[in-house]
Scaffold this active site. Structure first.
Site, PDB file in Angstrom:
ATOM      1  N   TYR A  62      16.951  61.200  60.475  1.00  0.00           N
ATOM      2  CA  TYR A  62      17.618  62.458  60.123  1.00  0.00           C
ATOM      3  C   TYR A  62      17.499  63.421  61.307  1.00  0.00           C
ATOM      4  O   TYR A  62      16.445  64.004  61.547  1.00  0.00           O
ATOM      5  CB  TYR A  62      17.012  63.098  58.866  1.00  0.00           C
ATOM      6  CG  TYR A  62      16.989  62.207  57.632  1.00  0.00           C
ATOM      7  CD1 TYR A  62      17.847  61.111  57.513  1.00  0.00           C
ATOM      8  CD2 TYR A  62      16.114  62.457  56.579  1.00  0.00           C
ATOM      9  CE1 TYR A  62      17.814  60.294  56.386  1.00  0.00           C
ATOM     10  CE2 TYR A  62      16.088  61.648  55.445  1.00  0.00           C
ATOM     11  CZ  TYR A  62      16.935  60.569  55.365  1.00  0.00           C
ATOM     12  OH  TYR A  62      16.898  59.761  54.240  1.00  0.00           O
ATOM     13  N   PRO A 219      27.318  67.248  42.422  1.00  0.00           N
ATOM     14  CA  PRO A 219      26.435  66.223  41.893  1.00  0.00           C
ATOM     15  C   PRO A 219      26.904  65.689  40.547  1.00  0.00           C
ATOM     16  O   PRO A 219      27.315  66.446  39.694  1.00  0.00           O
ATOM     17  CB  PRO A 219      25.081  66.924  41.758  1.00  0.00           C
ATOM     18  CG  PRO A 219      25.223  68.230  42.397  1.00  0.00           C
ATOM     19  CD  PRO A 219      26.672  68.542  42.509  1.00  0.00           C
TER      20      PRO A 219
END
Ligand SMILES: NC(=O)c1ccc[n+]([C@@H]2O[C@H](COP(=O)([O-])OP(=O)(O)OC[C@H]3O[C@@H](n4cnc5c(N)ncnc54)[C@H](OP(=O)(O)O)[C@@H]3O)[C@@H](O)[C@H]2O)c1
Length: 293
Positions: A62, A219
């Site tokens: 990341y 989501p």
């Protein structure tokens, strides 16, 4: 009944089950480069700890490295009991290019870099990010076991693996956790959750809110209405119902929802206190359906 709030790893370390996935605090697109709102990112991480979270998930890939550096800049020196999990074995070249390197040398290089980025002498949980099909899994796991013997990592985890691969890895080293994609709307991981529950292995569902790792999405989009309907009776949001379902699913499930927003973080943490009755769980079960082996 309210599900247990904590989980004990197979070395005795205890963590709060609802953790935080830090991946979103990186440059976009592609989780590449430093997080643009660097100071805000630090605030999110600090707020997570204030809210009682003590388990944070990141990865060398990341950024690469930027996410781990943000965590150390925000939280180092780390408070007692903070548990940081990171991963190695993915080499990120740009926002859209990456390759896997699960060789023992590659994992050692990634681990050394993570130790520096996180400013620790030993990583609490070190996970193989993806199985590298060009390297025997036995080599990757032996490499991780060696890092463990040298005291550079405490617990070994595996990510994006199958039950068969997990069994192979367990014949070589003690595996503390599995991190695979799983949520109330994506149940392919059911057999793995059950296997890990039986064996006392932590199951860390990534994408617990159903988001695409490379995109910002709503989501649990398609199920949002149904979840919101259940939430309405509990004074909870759709997202909280989804997280609470994971916490009720089995006591070894440690969700790590990701967010860049303090308001969402607070909402997500509050889900740990939600109590889903058998009827509600049944309703959720019939909505998503259990996957079979
Ligand atoms: N092992 C692997 O291969 C792998 C792959 C992907 C991810 N992961 C790990 O899993 C963690 C979580 O995964 P993820 O971030 O991809 O997916 P996720 O947790 O399912 O969803 C995150 C998304 O949901 C939004 N969100 C969070 N809380 C919300 C709320 N209360 N209301 C509305 N929207 C909300 C976030 O947007 P806002 O920022 O606007 O809140 C973000 O876009 C990552 O941080 C990483 O640590 C691992």
């Amino acid at each position: 009944m309210q599900p247990p709030l904590t989980f004990r790893f197979n070395d005795g370390t205890e963590v709060r089950r609802l953790g935080y996935g830090a991946m979103r605090l990186t440059g976009q697109p592609g989780n590449f480069g430093p997080y643009e709102a660097w100071e805000d990112g630090k605030k999110v991480l600090r707020r997570a700890l204030e809210l009682g979270i003590n388990c944070i998930d990141t990865a060398r890939a990341y950024g690469p490295g930027w996410n781990e550096r943000l965590i150390s800049e925000a939280l180092h020196p780390y408070p007692q009991g903070l548990f940081i999990a990171t991963k190695g074995g993915v080499v990120k070249k740009s926002a859209s290019e990456r390759y896997l390197d699960g060789s023992a040398d590659g994992l050692r290089r990634d681990c050394e870099q993570s130790l520096k980025n996180l400013r620790v002498e030993c990583i609490d949980l070190y996970q193989l990010h993806w199985v590298d099909s060009d390297v025997p899994l036995s080599e990757s796991v032996t490499g991780l076991a060696r890092l463990q013997q040298e005291g550079k990592i405490r617990l070994i985890g595996l990510s994006n693996i199958t039950v068969k691969q997990l069994e192979e890895a367990r014949s070589i080293a003690r595996i503390a956790s599995v991190q695979n994609r799983y949520s109330v709307t994506e149940r392919q991981g059911d057999p793995m959750v059950d296997y890990c529950a039986r064996e006392g292995i932590a199951f860390v569902p990534y994408g617990p809110l159903g988001a695409d790792p490379m995109k910002h999405g709503s989501p649990l989009a398609s199920a949002q209405g149904a979840l919101a309907e259940i939430g309405k009776h509990l004074g909870a949001t759709a997202t909280q119902v989804a997280l609470s379902w994971l916490l009720h699913r089995a006591p070894n499930v440690l969700p790590i929802p990701g967010t860049t927003s303090i308001a969402h973080l607070e909402e997500n943490v509050a889900a740990a206190r939600l109590n889903l009755t058998q009827d509600r769980l049944q309703q959720l079960e019939s909505m998503s359906g259990r996957a079979n082996e």
